[in-house]
Design an enzyme around this catalytic site. Structure first.
Site, PDB file in Angstrom:
ATOM      1  CB  CYS A   3      -3.188   4.287  16.482  1.00 16.41           C
ATOM      2  SG  CYS A   3      -4.352   5.082  16.981  1.00 16.41           S
ATOM      3  CB  CYS A  14      -9.009   3.851  19.646  1.00 14.81           C
ATOM      4  SG  CYS A  14      -7.811   4.373  18.125  1.00 14.81           S
ATOM      5  CG  HIS A  25     -14.194  -0.127  -3.210  1.00 10.10           C
ATOM      6  ND1 HIS A  25     -14.190  -0.674  -4.597  1.00 10.10           N
ATOM      7  CD2 HIS A  25     -15.336  -0.985  -2.431  1.00 10.10           C
ATOM      8  CE1 HIS A  25     -15.135  -1.552  -4.389  1.00 10.10           C
ATOM      9  NE2 HIS A  25     -16.230  -1.779  -3.206  1.00 10.10           N
ATOM     10  CE1 TYR A  58      -4.352  -1.176  -0.469  1.00  9.70           C
ATOM     11  CE2 TYR A  58      -3.277  -2.943   0.694  1.00  9.70           C
ATOM     12  CZ  TYR A  58      -4.209  -2.582   0.057  1.00  9.70           C
ATOM     13  OH  TYR A  58      -5.331  -3.037  -0.749  1.00  9.70           O
ATOM     14  CB  CYS A 103      -6.927   2.464  15.471  1.00  8.01           C
ATOM     15  SG  CYS A 103      -5.321   1.994  16.746  1.00  8.01           S
TER      16      CYS A 103
END
Ligand code: OAD
Length: 249
Positions: A147, A130, A119, A67, A127
């Site tokens: 996070c 949380c 999407h 990614y 996260c």
């Protein structure tokens, strides 16, 4: 083609609410690869390895590296005339909503103001602890991002295979489609559900469906007007004709 372009512009000239439903094809001319390559691989990776929750559980570093590569690519590309034409519709039509399957954010960069990213988005992290979703832009995140709020592990805020679409975003998109009078489906093979279900929903509420794609697709059976060609060429032509119609009134 000229006749169909005229029909599309005429239809749009009396539209009150247009929904544009887009897929990877609209970004192809910007240099963002589409999905359905014939080798079954996605930029050299098995989809199972990089775009499923199981793939992430098995090897989060690999998924983040993948990614991060896509995020880097998006940082290098710019919207093309197709995105620009969609954004320009807003100056010619009362209400325009974009519902996109793309995660590249290019509709927003081009200036479209109401964009539902069905999407997810390459710019966002989520996260695992949380659940906070944060827009991190295209900043360098590395392969083990944490996070900033709670120290939990982050994942890309992308809808992977076998995952549900973001509930609120989907609800907004469905509501928009039920109130549209013209539905433009552009650059999608229309095979991935539930997103592709927006096309039959538009048809069921009586919207005129316009398809823009290189070739006929699963959406073509629903289309009242078919414009076959690259969206970066076709959509500016539609907008140009629409502009002429609006100024001649
Ligand atoms: P696909 O790769 O399945 O389809 C791209 C479509 O764009 C094809 O129909 C092409 O003919 C068309 N196309 C290519 N270049 C074009 C151009 N210049 N102008 C117009 N059309 C062009 O991509 P999507 O339909 O977006 O989901 O794929 C849908 C979903 O499948 C993606 O959002 C992704 C993937 O699984 C997730 O990641 C959840």
């Amino acid at each position: 083609m000229d006749l169909e372009l005229d029909r599309a512009a005429k239809t749009l000239s009396v539209a009150k609410h247009v929904v544009v439903f887009s897929g990877a094809g609209v970004s192809a001319e910007s240099g963002v690869p589409t999905f359905r390559a014939s080798d079954g691989l996605w930029e050299g990776h098995r989809i199972e390895d990089v775009a499923t929750p199981e793939g992430f559980a098995n090897d989060p570093d690999l998924v983040w590296a993948f990614y991060n590569g896509r995020r880097e690519n998006v940082g290098r590309v710019t919207p093309n005339p197709g995105h620009a034409a969609i954004a320009q519709l807003e100056s010619l039509i009362d209400r325009v909503t974009v519902a996109t399957q793309n995660v590249d954010g290019l509709h927003l960069v081009a200036g479209s103001t109401t964009v539902y990213e069905l999407h997810g988005s390459l710019r966002e992290t989520r996260c695992l602890a949380c659940r906070e979703i944060k827009n991190r832009g295209l900043e360098e995140l590395g392969t083990q991002p944490i996070c900033p709020s709670c120290g939990g592990r982050l994942r890309p805020n992308i809808v992977w295979f076998r995952e549900q679409l973001p509930h609120q975003t989907w609800a907004y998109a469905e509501a928009a489609v039920t109130s549209c009078d013209v539905f433009i489906v552009v650059g999608t093979s229309a095979v991935v559900y539930p997103a592709a279900g927006l096309i039959s929903l538009a048809k069921s509420v009586g919207a005129v469906v316009i398809e823009v794609n290189l070739t006929p697709t699963n959406a073509s059976g629903y289309a009242d007007i078919c414009l076959y060609g690259p969206s970066g060429m076709v959509l500016p032509k539609v907008v140009e004709r629409l502009r002429r119609l609006s100024t001649s009134e």
